[in-house]
Motif scaffolding. Structure first.
Motif, mmCIF file in Angstrom:
data_model
loop_
_atom_site.group_PDB
_atom_site.id
_atom_site.type_symbol
_atom_site.label_atom_id
_atom_site.label_comp_id
_atom_site.label_asym_id
_atom_site.label_seq_id
_atom_site.Cartn_x
_atom_site.Cartn_y
_atom_site.Cartn_z
ATOM 1 N N ILE A 107 0.853 -1.287 -0.076
ATOM 2 C CA ILE A 107 0.158 -0.010 -0.090
ATOM 3 C C ILE A 107 0.921 1.282 0.136
ATOM 4 O O ILE A 107 0.387 2.229 -0.575
ATOM 5 N N SER A 108 2.026 1.120 0.392
ATOM 6 C CA SER A 108 2.990 2.283 0.639
ATOM 7 C C SER A 108 3.301 2.851 -0.939
ATOM 8 O O SER A 108 3.364 3.912 -1.232
ATOM 9 N N GLU A 109 3.350 1.760 -1.587
ATOM 10 C CA GLU A 109 3.759 2.006 -3.270
ATOM 11 C C GLU A 109 2.683 2.607 -3.844
ATOM 12 O O GLU A 109 2.667 3.616 -4.755
ATOM 13 N N LEU A 110 1.369 2.104 -3.489
ATOM 14 C CA LEU A 110 -0.033 2.650 -4.126
ATOM 15 C C LEU A 110 0.089 4.350 -3.682
ATOM 16 O O LEU A 110 -0.220 5.265 -4.482
ATOM 17 N N GLN A 111 0.307 4.638 -2.374
ATOM 18 C CA GLN A 111 0.472 6.094 -1.998
ATOM 19 C C GLN A 111 1.410 6.741 -2.467
ATOM 20 O O GLN A 111 1.046 7.960 -2.770
ATOM 21 N N LYS A 112 2.634 6.271 -2.833
ATOM 22 C CA LYS A 112 3.710 7.096 -3.525
ATOM 23 C C LYS A 112 3.277 7.363 -4.996
ATOM 24 O O LYS A 112 3.818 8.374 -5.476
ATOM 25 N N ALA A 113 2.438 6.694 -5.554
ATOM 26 C CA ALA A 113 2.095 6.729 -7.034
ATOM 27 C C ALA A 113 1.476 8.018 -7.400
ATOM 28 O O ALA A 113 1.432 8.545 -8.693
ATOM 29 N N GLY A 114 0.765 8.397 -6.450
ATOM 30 C CA GLY A 114 -0.130 9.595 -6.572
ATOM 31 C C GLY A 114 -1.340 9.370 -7.561
ATOM 32 O O GLY A 114 -2.048 8.436 -7.344
ATOM 33 N N ASP A 115 -1.219 10.298 -8.595
ATOM 34 C CA ASP A 115 -2.377 10.375 -9.814
ATOM 35 C C ASP A 115 -2.192 9.254 -10.358
ATOM 36 O O ASP A 115 -3.153 8.665 -11.222
ATOM 37 N N LYS A 116 -0.899 8.377 -10.553
ATOM 38 C CA LYS A 116 -0.788 7.473 -11.403
ATOM 39 C C LYS A 116 -1.238 6.110 -10.749
ATOM 40 O O LYS A 116 -0.849 4.995 -11.354
ATOM 41 N N ALA A 117 -1.818 5.984 -9.487
ATOM 42 C CA ALA A 117 -1.892 4.820 -8.452
ATOM 43 C C ALA A 117 -3.006 4.166 -9.335
ATOM 44 O O ALA A 117 -3.988 4.522 -9.917
ATOM 45 N N GLN A 118 -2.712 2.784 -9.327
ATOM 46 C CA GLN A 118 -3.894 1.821 -9.893
ATOM 47 C C GLN A 118 -3.939 0.805 -8.786
ATOM 48 O O GLN A 118 -3.018 0.278 -8.142
ATOM 49 N N ILE A 119 -5.426 0.383 -8.781
ATOM 50 C CA ILE A 119 -5.429 -1.119 -8.119
ATOM 51 C C ILE A 119 -6.240 -1.847 -9.384
ATOM 52 O O ILE A 119 -7.276 -1.897 -9.644
ATOM 53 N N PRO A 120 -5.406 -2.620 -10.259
ATOM 54 C CA PRO A 120 -5.959 -3.229 -11.208
ATOM 55 C C PRO A 120 -6.897 -4.160 -11.132
ATOM 56 O O PRO A 120 -7.952 -4.354 -11.966
ATOM 57 N N VAL A 121 -7.063 -4.965 -10.016
ATOM 58 C CA VAL A 121 -7.831 -6.060 -9.991
ATOM 59 C C VAL A 121 -8.446 -6.106 -8.396
ATOM 60 O O VAL A 121 -7.865 -5.482 -7.733
ATOM 61 N N ALA A 122 -9.730 -6.780 -8.233
ATOM 62 C CA ALA A 122 -10.270 -6.778 -7.020
ATOM 63 C C ALA A 122 -11.173 -8.160 -6.977
ATOM 64 O O ALA A 122 -11.673 -8.550 -8.049
ATOM 65 N N ILE A 123 -11.385 -8.420 -5.763
ATOM 66 C CA ILE A 123 -12.612 -9.645 -5.809
ATOM 67 C C ILE A 123 -13.678 -9.026 -4.942
ATOM 68 O O ILE A 123 -13.308 -8.251 -3.876
ATOM 69 N N ILE A 124 -14.726 -9.221 -5.283
ATOM 70 C CA ILE A 124 -15.905 -8.590 -4.503
ATOM 71 C C ILE A 124 -16.987 -9.844 -4.128
ATOM 72 O O ILE A 124 -16.914 -10.748 -4.675
ATOM 73 N N ASN A 125 -17.926 -9.528 -3.106
ATOM 74 C CA ASN A 125 -18.732 -10.473 -2.885
ATOM 75 C C ASN A 125 -19.938 -10.433 -3.354
ATOM 76 O O ASN A 125 -20.386 -9.505 -4.579
ATOM 77 N N ARG A 126 -20.762 -11.413 -3.392
ATOM 78 C CA ARG A 126 -21.911 -11.663 -4.430
ATOM 79 C C ARG A 126 -22.985 -10.370 -4.526
ATOM 80 O O ARG A 126 -23.635 -9.770 -5.537
ATOM 81 N N THR A 127 -23.351 -10.086 -3.234
ATOM 82 C CA THR A 127 -24.161 -8.890 -2.919
ATOM 83 C C THR A 127 -23.717 -7.708 -3.739
ATOM 84 O O THR A 127 -24.515 -6.990 -4.330
ATOM 85 N N MET A 128 -22.565 -7.423 -3.753
ATOM 86 C CA MET A 128 -21.867 -6.424 -4.359
ATOM 87 C C MET A 128 -22.153 -6.359 -5.955
ATOM 88 O O MET A 128 -22.228 -5.562 -6.953
ATOM 89 N N ALA A 129 -21.755 -7.526 -6.147
ATOM 90 C CA ALA A 129 -21.645 -7.727 -7.852
ATOM 91 C C ALA A 129 -23.238 -7.856 -8.435
ATOM 92 O O ALA A 129 -23.493 -7.252 -9.405
ATOM 93 N N GLU A 130 -24.291 -8.202 -7.445
ATOM 94 C CA GLU A 130 -25.622 -8.234 -8.134
ATOM 95 C C GLU A 130 -26.090 -6.823 -7.872
ATOM 96 O O GLU A 130 -26.896 -6.520 -8.760
ATOM 97 N N LYS A 131 -25.555 -5.938 -7.371
ATOM 98 C CA LYS A 131 -25.876 -4.548 -7.193
ATOM 99 C C LYS A 131 -25.341 -3.710 -8.356
ATOM 100 O O LYS A 131 -25.939 -2.855 -8.883
ATOM 101 N N LEU A 132 -24.016 -3.985 -8.695
ATOM 102 C CA LEU A 132 -23.369 -3.230 -9.581
ATOM 103 C C LEU A 132 -23.545 -3.737 -11.043
ATOM 104 O O LEU A 132 -24.006 -2.821 -11.802
#
Length: 408
Positions: A155-180
């Motif tokens: 997470i320190s690398e993400l914070q240092k990246a500033g505007d270029k920060a990226q979280i390319p992938v994520a896992i979500i739960n089913r409730t969130m998937a059905e909502k989105l």
């Protein structure tokens, strides 16, 4: 049995009849809503966490070695603790987490479907995966996959990246998937949260509960971010029967590694859940006491009124017995009389129950009262009324005709 004599008698005792009807109505209204609130609390307390509840223990710890403001030190100390815990006999999986379901403290974030959205689609809690969270939690993937080793970042690398920060992938739960993405496969879809770059869904787990803020929706997501430092949760997965043994062994191993380690929490996940829902459990018991007290007061009112009427109608009972009325007929007379009063009271009480529920919905955002609670309350009061009147009715049926007629 002809109810006209009963109605005629009740009309001659309007005040007493009205009082018992109002008492039953008020009890019905409160009991129906109290049963609903108890059911709502029980559902809340038993809500699924999505994790292996009976296999997890948690140690939350901090050390002076982690307070040097040196990220490298934080990381090395945390990994040292994690390695120590993984070597404890009985530990199947181990992971570091910043939060746990029903743990109280949480990290939450708004989620958008487009980068320029004015209002967020939802608010989700954020779990950060150091590398083994899915397996340690025992989460069940229903679509997609777990994170690959090359997808993790500190997470320190993400914070240092500033505007270029990226979280390319994520896992979500089913409730969130059905909502989105209602009616769609969420894997491969993107959303926006934390950074201006899109985050792609690579996996969907069946369920994963929030640490708190349950009223904001059961939405949860996991980012492949490694976060170290003091006060993190060290999660250990083991056999249910070995939790106490593993917890004690893990604490001993950590103390051996670092004698100055400060242990903030040491418990099973079931204990974490019990602590979180302590207020809900207390409220449910309080409502049970209220229901019992109301039913008791109502029963005493019915007994008192029926006993008074039996005493007042001794002559009438004696005349009926002398004319051939059986004990069973006298008993049924008083039971039917009570049933009629209870029915009127229950009908009014149902209207009151609905009105009270509307008020609770407006003031406290509670859901609508399900209709099945109304017949439950009605049945309870009908049975209560019949049970309460049975004693006085038996005494009335036992009055000998000769004694009754001599009282003229």
């Amino acid at each position: 049995m002809d109810i006209r004599p009963i109605l005629s008698t009740l009309m001659r005792h309007k005040i007493a009849s009205l009082l018992i009807v109002l008492e039953i109505a008020l009890t019905c209204a409160i009991v129906c809503n109290a049963l609903f609130l108890i059911g709502d609390r029980l559902d809340r307390m038993n809500m699924p966490s999505g994790i292996a509840d009976d296999e997890l223990v948690r140690i939350q710890a901090a050390s002076l070695r982690q307070l040097s403001n040196d990220e490298a030190v934080d990381k090395s100390v945390s990994l040292e603790y994690l390695d120590t815990l993984r070597r404890v006999p009985g530990v199947r999986e181990a992971a570091i987490a910043g939060q746990v379901p029903f743990g109280g403290s949480s990290n939450n974030s708004s989620v958008n479907l487009t980068p320029d959205q004015e209002r967020p689609t939802l608010n989700a809690t954020v779990y950060m995966d150091e590398g083994n969270l899915v397996d340690t939690f025992g989460l069940k993937l229903v679509a997609g996959r777990d994170f690959n080793s090359d997808e993790f970042q500190d997470i320190s690398e993400l914070q240092k990246a500033g505007d270029k920060a990226q979280i390319p992938v994520a896992i979500i739960n089913r409730t969130m998937a059905e909502k989105l993405y209602p009616g769609q496969n969420a894997v491969g879809k993107v959303f926006y949260s934390w950074t201006t770059a899109p985050t792609r869904v690579v996996g969907v787990v069946e369920e994963l509960a929030r640490p708190n803020s349950l009223d904001q929706g059961a939405y949860a997501m996991i980012f492949p971010l490694r976060e170290y430092g003091a006060g993190k949760h060290y999660l250990l997965r083991t056999e249910p029967a070995r939790r106490a043994e593993v917890l004690q062994a893990a604490l001993a191993a950590l103390k051996k590694t670092d004698p100055n380690l400060l242990v903030v929490n040491q418990d099973t996940f079931e204990e974490i859940r019990a602590d979180y829902f302590e207020n809900d459990r207390a409220m449910a018991w309080m409502l049970v006491v209220v229901i019992v007290a109301l039913l008791l007061v109502t029963a005493l009112g019915i007994v008192g009124l029926a006993s008074f009427w039996v005493q007042q109608r001794t002559k009438q009972i004696g005349v009926r017995r002398a004319l051939g009325a059986t004990r069973g007929q006298i008993l049924r007379y008083f039971q039917l009389e009570n049933f009629l009063l209870a029915t009127v009271g229950i009908a009014i009480g149902m209207l009151l129950a609905y009105s009270i529920n509307q008020l609770l919905m407006a003031k406290y955002e509670l859901p609508r009262l399900p209709l099945h609670y109304l017949p439950l309350g009605a049945l309870a009061l009908w049975l209560l009324g019949q049970a309460a009147v049975y004693g006085p009715a038996r005494r009335a049926a036992a009055v000998p005709p000769a004694v009754a007629t001599r009282s003229v």
